[in-house]
Design a protein around this motif. Structure first.
Motif, mmCIF file in Angstrom:
data_model
loop_
_atom_site.group_PDB
_atom_site.id
_atom_site.type_symbol
_atom_site.label_atom_id
_atom_site.label_comp_id
_atom_site.label_asym_id
_atom_site.label_seq_id
_atom_site.Cartn_x
_atom_site.Cartn_y
_atom_site.Cartn_z
ATOM 1 N N GLU A 131 0.755 -1.106 0.065
ATOM 2 C CA GLU A 131 -0.146 -0.268 -0.224
ATOM 3 C C GLU A 131 0.503 1.410 -0.112
ATOM 4 O O GLU A 131 0.825 2.062 -0.661
ATOM 5 N N ARG A 135 0.396 2.463 -3.565
ATOM 6 C CA ARG A 135 -1.906 3.897 -3.505
ATOM 7 C C ARG A 135 -0.779 4.300 -2.390
ATOM 8 O O ARG A 135 -1.420 6.068 -3.312
ATOM 9 N N ASP A 136 1.161 5.378 -2.904
ATOM 10 C CA ASP A 136 1.154 6.744 -1.943
ATOM 11 C C ASP A 136 2.593 7.142 -3.101
ATOM 12 O O ASP A 136 2.423 7.655 -3.901
ATOM 13 N N SER A 153 -1.217 3.088 -11.442
ATOM 14 C CA SER A 153 -1.314 2.081 -9.962
ATOM 15 C C SER A 153 -1.827 0.301 -10.110
ATOM 16 O O SER A 153 -1.277 -0.129 -9.469
ATOM 17 N N TYR A 157 0.756 -3.137 -9.629
ATOM 18 C CA TYR A 157 0.382 -3.726 -9.255
ATOM 19 C C TYR A 157 -0.024 -4.525 -9.552
ATOM 20 O O TYR A 157 0.569 -6.218 -8.966
ATOM 21 N N THR A 180 -7.935 -0.346 -2.988
ATOM 22 C CA THR A 180 -7.816 0.011 -2.180
ATOM 23 C C THR A 180 -6.867 1.336 -2.549
ATOM 24 O O THR A 180 -6.441 2.935 -2.039
ATOM 25 N N TYR A 181 -6.817 1.892 -4.083
ATOM 26 C CA TYR A 181 -6.748 2.945 -4.905
ATOM 27 C C TYR A 181 -7.243 4.006 -4.840
ATOM 28 O O TYR A 181 -7.402 4.764 -4.414
ATOM 29 N N ALA A 184 -7.822 4.986 -1.555
ATOM 30 C CA ALA A 184 -6.287 5.733 -0.921
ATOM 31 C C ALA A 184 -7.503 7.340 -1.580
ATOM 32 O O ALA A 184 -6.933 8.093 -0.681
ATOM 33 N N ARG A 185 -7.773 7.013 -2.930
ATOM 34 C CA ARG A 185 -7.928 8.455 -3.493
ATOM 35 C C ARG A 185 -9.196 9.152 -2.288
ATOM 36 O O ARG A 185 -8.963 10.271 -2.907
ATOM 37 N N LEU A 190 -3.587 7.151 4.005
ATOM 38 C CA LEU A 190 -3.454 4.964 3.633
ATOM 39 C C LEU A 190 -4.266 4.241 4.400
ATOM 40 O O LEU A 190 -4.122 3.144 4.889
ATOM 41 N N PRO A 193 -6.699 1.613 3.013
ATOM 42 C CA PRO A 193 -6.443 1.163 1.803
ATOM 43 C C PRO A 193 -5.977 0.071 2.919
ATOM 44 O O PRO A 193 -6.204 -0.540 2.213
#
Length: 214
Positions: A131, A135-136, A153, A157, A180-181, A184-185, A190, A193
Motif C-alpha cells: 500500500e 497507492r502512494d 497504479s 501492481y 485500495t486505490y 486512497a484517493r 492510507l 486502504p
C-alpha cells in the motif's frame, strides 16, 4: 532541438526500479520451497524494497494524518470483510478447476508447513508495504489524468503480482488494487486502504485453507 526533461528520469526510476526488484523478490519466493527460509527472506526483502522506496521518496508523510484515522480504519476494515466474503464464495466456485485451484493450494502450504506466526507476519508486512508503494509512491510519480494514474497504479501492481505465478492472485490484484486505490484517493490517506488490505489478506489465510481443502 527539444531535450527531454531530466526531472522525468528520477520519477520513472522511483516507480520502475522498486517494482522490478519487488517482482524479482516475489519470483524468488514463488520458486522457493513452501515454508522454507528462502520464501520468507524473499517476501520480507520485497516488503523492504517497497518501504525504503516510500521512505526515501519522502513525500507521503501526510498520508498518515491523524485526522479521522479511526473512521478510515473502520471503513477499510468493513470493506475488507466484504471482499473477504466475496472471495470466499469465489473459492468455492474455482475449487473444482485444478488449473486455478492448484496454484492457490500450493501457496497455502506455507500455512501448513511453515510457522503460522511468521506467515501472518509476512502477510501483514507485505500488505502494508504494498500500500505504501503502489497507492502512494506510484500515484505521486505518475502524471496525467486521474484515470491514467489509476490504471498505472493498479496495472503495475497487477504486473508485479504475475511473478507469483498464481492466476487467482493476479485477478485479486486487479480487484483489491482497484479498491485500495479508490480508498486512497477518496480519503487522501492510507489508513483505509491498509486496513482493507490487511483484513482481506489475513482473513484469506484463515478462510481459504478449509475451503480449498489444503
Amino acid at each position: 532541438m527539444p531535450t527531454a526533461s531530466v526531472s522525468v528520469i528520477p520519477r520513472v526510476l522511483v516507480v520502475l526500479v522498486p517494482a522490478l526488484v519487488g517482482a524479482g523478490g516475489l519470483l524468488t519466493a514463488s520458486t522457493a520451497d513452501r515454508g522454507s527460509v528462502l520464501f520468507y527472506v524473499a517476501t520480507f526483502f520485497t516488503a523492504a524494497v517497497y518501504v525504503l522506496a516510500w521512505w526515501f521518496e519522502g513525500r507521503g508523510r501526510e498520508s498518515f494524518s491523524r485526522t479521522a484515522w479511526g473512521r478510515d480504519l473502520a471503513r477499510g476494515a468493513a470493506l475488507g470483510l466484504i471482499f473477504l466474503a466475496v472471495f470466499a464464495l469465489g473459492a468455492l466456485v474455482v475449487r473444482p478447476f485444478p488449473v486455478l485451484a492448484d496454484p492457490v493450494v500450493s501457496l497455502l502450504e506455507n500455512v501448513r508447513q511453515g510457522a503460522l506466526w511468521l506467515t501472518v507476519l509476512t502477510t501483514a508486512v507485505n500488505g502494508v508495504a504494498e500500500e505504501l508503494f503502489f497507492r502512494d509512491v506510484v500515484p505521486r510519480n505518475i502524471t496525467g489524468r486521474p484515470s491514467v494514474v489509476a490504471v498505472c497504479s493498479v496495472g503495475l501492481y497487477t504486473a508485479v503480482t504475475i511473478a507469483m505465478g498464481v492466476p487467482l492472485l493476479v485477478f485479486a490484484a486487479v480487484i483489491i488494487g482497484g479498491a485500495t486505490y479508490f480508498e486512497a484517493r477518496s480519503t487522501r490517506r492510507l489508513f483505509s486502504p491498509i486496513a482493507l488490505h490487511l483484513v482481506w489478506s489475513l482473513g484469506m489465510l484463515v478462510v481459504l485453507p478449509p475451503l480449498m481443502g489444503s
